[in-house]
Design an enzyme around this catalytic site. Structure first.
Site, PDB file in Angstrom:
ATOM      1  N   CYS A  65       0.967  -1.279   0.070  1.00 21.56           N
ATOM      2  CA  CYS A  65      -0.068   0.115   0.194  1.00 21.56           C
ATOM      3  C   CYS A  65       1.148   1.121  -0.087  1.00 21.56           C
ATOM      4  O   CYS A  65       0.492   2.369   0.582  1.00 21.56           O
ATOM      5  CB  CYS A  65      -1.018   0.014   1.403  1.00 21.56           C
ATOM      6  SG  CYS A  65      -2.221  -1.154   1.347  1.00 21.56           S
ATOM      7  N   ARG A  95       3.959   2.191  -2.952  1.00 24.94           N
ATOM      8  CA  ARG A  95       4.083   2.865  -4.163  1.00 24.94           C
ATOM      9  C   ARG A  95       4.238   1.620  -5.045  1.00 24.94           C
ATOM     10  O   ARG A  95       4.976   0.611  -4.780  1.00 24.94           O
ATOM     11  CB  ARG A  95       5.485   3.644  -4.184  1.00 24.94           C
ATOM     12  CG  ARG A  95       4.943   5.185  -4.051  1.00 24.94           C
ATOM     13  CD  ARG A  95       3.760   5.791  -4.971  1.00 24.94           C
ATOM     14  NE  ARG A  95       3.553   7.081  -4.757  1.00 24.94           N
ATOM     15  CZ  ARG A  95       2.310   7.146  -4.099  1.00 24.94           C
ATOM     16  NH1 ARG A  95       1.812   6.156  -3.097  1.00 24.94           N
ATOM     17  NH2 ARG A  95       2.159   8.483  -3.520  1.00 24.94           N
ATOM     18  N   ASP A 132      -2.256  -2.243  -3.388  1.00 20.22           N
ATOM     19  CA  ASP A 132      -3.247  -0.942  -3.574  1.00 20.22           C
ATOM     20  C   ASP A 132      -2.705  -0.087  -4.618  1.00 20.22           C
ATOM     21  O   ASP A 132      -3.322   0.948  -5.049  1.00 20.22           O
ATOM     22  CB  ASP A 132      -3.440  -0.328  -2.243  1.00 20.22           C
ATOM     23  CG  ASP A 132      -4.279   1.207  -2.397  1.00 20.22           C
ATOM     24  OD1 ASP A 132      -5.323   0.861  -2.574  1.00 20.22           O
ATOM     25  OD2 ASP A 132      -3.820   1.855  -1.775  1.00 20.22           O
ATOM     26  N   GLU A 164      -0.802   3.998 -13.223  1.00 19.98           N
ATOM     27  CA  GLU A 164      -2.094   4.191 -12.728  1.00 19.98           C
ATOM     28  C   GLU A 164      -2.668   5.201 -13.667  1.00 19.98           C
ATOM     29  O   GLU A 164      -2.120   6.098 -13.934  1.00 19.98           O
ATOM     30  CB  GLU A 164      -1.931   4.659 -11.178  1.00 19.98           C
ATOM     31  CG  GLU A 164      -1.459   3.512 -10.299  1.00 19.98           C
ATOM     32  CD  GLU A 164      -1.310   4.075  -8.748  1.00 19.98           C
ATOM     33  OE1 GLU A 164      -1.921   4.891  -8.492  1.00 19.98           O
ATOM     34  OE2 GLU A 164      -0.892   3.262  -7.907  1.00 19.98           O
ATOM     35  N   HIS A 188      -5.899   2.235  -5.512  1.00 17.22           N
ATOM     36  CA  HIS A 188      -4.917   3.311  -4.719  1.00 17.22           C
ATOM     37  C   HIS A 188      -6.108   3.919  -3.741  1.00 17.22           C
ATOM     38  O   HIS A 188      -6.254   5.160  -3.826  1.00 17.22           O
ATOM     39  CB  HIS A 188      -4.333   4.277  -5.535  1.00 17.22           C
ATOM     40  CG  HIS A 188      -3.347   5.304  -5.049  1.00 17.22           C
ATOM     41  ND1 HIS A 188      -2.111   5.482  -5.801  1.00 17.22           N
ATOM     42  CD2 HIS A 188      -3.105   5.463  -3.875  1.00 17.22           C
ATOM     43  CE1 HIS A 188      -1.262   6.214  -4.994  1.00 17.22           C
ATOM     44  NE2 HIS A 188      -1.781   6.207  -3.718  1.00 17.22           N
TER      45      HIS A 188
HETATM   46  P1  NAD Z   1       8.175   7.682   5.750  1.00 19.02           P
HETATM   47  O1  NAD Z   1       8.817   8.837   4.873  1.00 19.02           O
HETATM   48  O2  NAD Z   1       7.486   8.306   6.989  1.00 19.02           O
HETATM   49  O3  NAD Z   1       8.944   6.430   5.736  1.00 19.02           O
HETATM   50  C1  NAD Z   1       9.353   5.792   4.640  1.00 19.02           C
HETATM   51  C2  NAD Z   1      10.401   4.934   5.356  1.00 19.02           C
HETATM   52  O4  NAD Z   1      11.049   4.287   4.273  1.00 19.02           O
HETATM   53  C3  NAD Z   1      11.562   5.610   6.281  1.00 19.02           C
HETATM   54  O5  NAD Z   1      11.496   5.317   7.426  1.00 19.02           O
HETATM   55  C4  NAD Z   1      12.873   5.749   5.419  1.00 19.02           C
HETATM   56  O6  NAD Z   1      13.890   5.411   6.261  1.00 19.02           O
HETATM   57  C5  NAD Z   1      12.528   4.252   4.538  1.00 19.02           C
HETATM   58  N1  NAD Z   1      13.354   3.772   3.416  1.00 19.02           N
HETATM   59  C6  NAD Z   1      13.691   4.899   2.509  1.00 19.02           C
HETATM   60  N2  NAD Z   1      14.318   4.196   1.576  1.00 19.02           N
HETATM   61  C7  NAD Z   1      14.478   2.847   1.889  1.00 19.02           C
HETATM   62  C8  NAD Z   1      15.222   1.622   1.479  1.00 19.02           C
HETATM   63  N3  NAD Z   1      15.917   1.814   0.364  1.00 19.02           N
HETATM   64  N4  NAD Z   1      14.733   0.438   2.076  1.00 19.02           N
HETATM   65  C9  NAD Z   1      14.264   0.245   3.367  1.00 19.02           C
HETATM   66  N5  NAD Z   1      13.482   1.586   3.832  1.00 19.02           N
HETATM   67  C10 NAD Z   1      13.853   2.649   3.153  1.00 19.02           C
HETATM   68  O7  NAD Z   1       6.771   7.547   4.788  1.00 19.02           O
HETATM   69  P2  NAD Z   1       5.500   7.288   4.885  1.00 19.02           P
HETATM   70  O8  NAD Z   1       4.478   8.338   5.307  1.00 19.02           O
HETATM   71  O9  NAD Z   1       5.384   6.099   5.752  1.00 19.02           O
HETATM   72  O10 NAD Z   1       4.871   6.592   3.669  1.00 19.02           O
HETATM   73  C11 NAD Z   1       5.319   5.277   3.106  1.00 19.02           C
HETATM   74  C12 NAD Z   1       4.867   5.248   1.742  1.00 19.02           C
HETATM   75  O11 NAD Z   1       3.427   5.079   1.795  1.00 19.02           O
HETATM   76  C13 NAD Z   1       5.084   6.461   0.617  1.00 19.02           C
HETATM   77  O12 NAD Z   1       5.606   5.843  -0.312  1.00 19.02           O
HETATM   78  C14 NAD Z   1       3.837   7.111   0.571  1.00 19.02           C
HETATM   79  O13 NAD Z   1       3.742   7.763  -0.524  1.00 19.02           O
HETATM   80  C15 NAD Z   1       2.814   5.837   0.527  1.00 19.02           C
HETATM   81  N6  NAD Z   1       1.607   5.988   0.855  1.00 19.02           N
HETATM   82  C16 NAD Z   1       0.623   5.696   0.066  1.00 19.02           C
HETATM   83  C17 NAD Z   1      -0.792   5.826   0.502  1.00 19.02           C
HETATM   84  C18 NAD Z   1      -1.911   5.101  -0.515  1.00 19.02           C
HETATM   85  O14 NAD Z   1      -2.929   5.833  -0.630  1.00 19.02           O
HETATM   86  N7  NAD Z   1      -1.838   3.838  -0.796  1.00 19.02           N
HETATM   87  C19 NAD Z   1      -1.357   6.743   1.541  1.00 19.02           C
HETATM   88  C20 NAD Z   1      -0.210   7.371   2.144  1.00 19.02           C
HETATM   89  C21 NAD Z   1       1.097   6.748   2.036  1.00 19.02           C
HETATM   90  C1  MLT Z   2       0.134   9.479  -0.801  1.00 17.80           C
HETATM   91  O1  MLT Z   2       1.163   9.332  -0.960  1.00 17.80           O
HETATM   92  O2  MLT Z   2      -0.372  10.078   0.656  1.00 17.80           O
HETATM   93  C2  MLT Z   2      -0.895   8.556  -1.343  1.00 17.80           C
HETATM   94  O3  MLT Z   2      -0.594   8.185  -2.722  1.00 17.80           O
HETATM   95  C3  MLT Z   2      -2.393   8.923  -0.934  1.00 17.80           C
HETATM   96  C4  MLT Z   2      -3.036   9.856  -2.232  1.00 17.80           C
HETATM   97  O4  MLT Z   2      -2.888  10.808  -2.541  1.00 17.80           O
HETATM   98  O5  MLT Z   2      -3.871   8.784  -2.839  1.00 17.80           O
END
Ligand code: NAD
Ligand code: MLT
Length: 305
Positions: free
Chosen positions: A227, A229, A253, A258, A277
């Protein structure tokens, strides 16, 4: 100032911009020349994941001060081009963390108990009770790749449901992992020990296809949840690993491309469950990120921090 919004955000965010005296124009699903035209007189641009903010966009938007991302991931924004053009890029790093974590947990359970598959068959009139013998998460090991905001929230939730935790994140401190009760290990050990692997890293040059054939082979009989990227997990390799029975299933997700094209191999595998997503798609999360993004746009216009 004029703010162009090219992906839908909650009304509360649009209101916040207007209340602060800005003109707001919404233009959803625009791309190519239409996007370049729409952005040409904008001072602010607000997007979610649907708009690619490329070098061309920055060239066309001569008066642009800030791009606000109503969400976390900024992989759809060319940060180097923004820097070259002196444009601020601001995301909303906190407002949708809980929504994303809850969706991840829901997807893990849905995959482990084949809920979507059983749902479809029952709606089609079939009582397939004998076909689904699920897996409990209790006493299983959760491997977390990326122990940031969302990864930590998922770890806490699933730990409270009886899962042991291992995590791979080269940038997080041992202290933080200890507070969560997670053992920090390298990627190989994380894959070897995980019954469920959940991915929470941003998409970067370093993480693109981080999980591919060799890594999936180590997740033998396990489940993978993404969930975070699309592009972090090699999609054809995952489809193959679930299809040939190397892995028990997957819950996805986010996709490399996309909206997902019909020929994405993950769509053809029964034990790969999918959502479009939806991780951040709750009312609370959308309101949080819209308001936080609008506040940052207003602050940038006022030259405030
Ligand atoms: P964050 O920056 O708080 O955490 C990311 C973590 O990944 C960090 O702790 C970092 O040290 C670690 N990291 C970076 N490169 C790495 C690597 N090569 N190997 C291992 N770990 C590594 O981000 P977050 O807020 O936890 O978000 C995480 C992901 O979820 C992002 O890609 C964000 O876009 C995605 N996201 C998706 C949705 C959705 O709708 N599906 C919603 C929210 C966030
Ligand atoms: C995000 O990175 O916050 C997610 O992709 C959420 C979104 O905007 O859909």
């Amino acid at each position: 100032m004029k703010v162009l919004v090219t992906d839908p955000i909650a009304d509360a965010g649009l209101e916040r911009l207007r209340e602060s005296g800005n003109e707001v124009e919404t233009a959803y699903d625009v791309e190519g020349d239409a996007l370049l035209d729409a952005v040409s007189d904008a001072n602010g641009l607000i997007v979610r994941s649907g708009t690619e903010v490329t070098e061309e966009v920055f060239e066309a938007a001569e008066d642009l001060v800030i791009v606000g991302r109503a969400g976390i991931g900024v992989d759809n924004i060319d940060i180097d081009a923004a820097t070259d053009h002196g444009v601020i890029v601001a995301n909303a790093p906190e407002g949708n963390v809980r929504a994303a974590a809850e969706h991840t947990v829901a997807m893990a359970f849905a995959a482990a108990r084949s809920i979507p598959q059983a749902h479809i068959r029952l709606k089609d009139g079939e009582w397939a009770k004998g076909d689904y013998l699920g897996t409990e998460v209790n006493k299983k090991t959760l491997g977390v790749v990326g122990l940031g905001r969302v990864g930590q929230e998922v770890a806490k939730k699933l730990n409270s449901l009886g899962m042991d935790l291992v995590a791979y994140d080269p940038y997080i401190s041992q202290d933080r992992a200890d507070q969560l009760g997670a053992e920090l290990v390298d990627l190989e050990e994380c894959l070897d020990r995980a019954d469920f692997l959940t991915v929470h890293v941003p998409l970067t040059d370093e993480t693109e296809n981080l999980i591919s054939h060799d890594e999936l082979a180590k997740l033998e009989d396990g489940y993978l949840v993404n969930c975070a990227r699309g592009g972090v997990v090699d999609e054809p390799a995952l489809a193959e690993a679930v299809e040939d029975g190397t892995m028990a299933g997957a819950a996805i997700d986010v996709f490399a491309d996309e909206p997902v094209p019909e020929d994405n191999p993950l769509l053809d595998v029964d034990d790969v469950i999918v959502t479009p997503h939806l991780g951040a798609s709750t009312e609370a999360a959308q309101e949080n990120v819209a308001v936080s993004t609008a506040d940052q746009v207003v602050a940038a216009f006022r030259e405030e921090p």
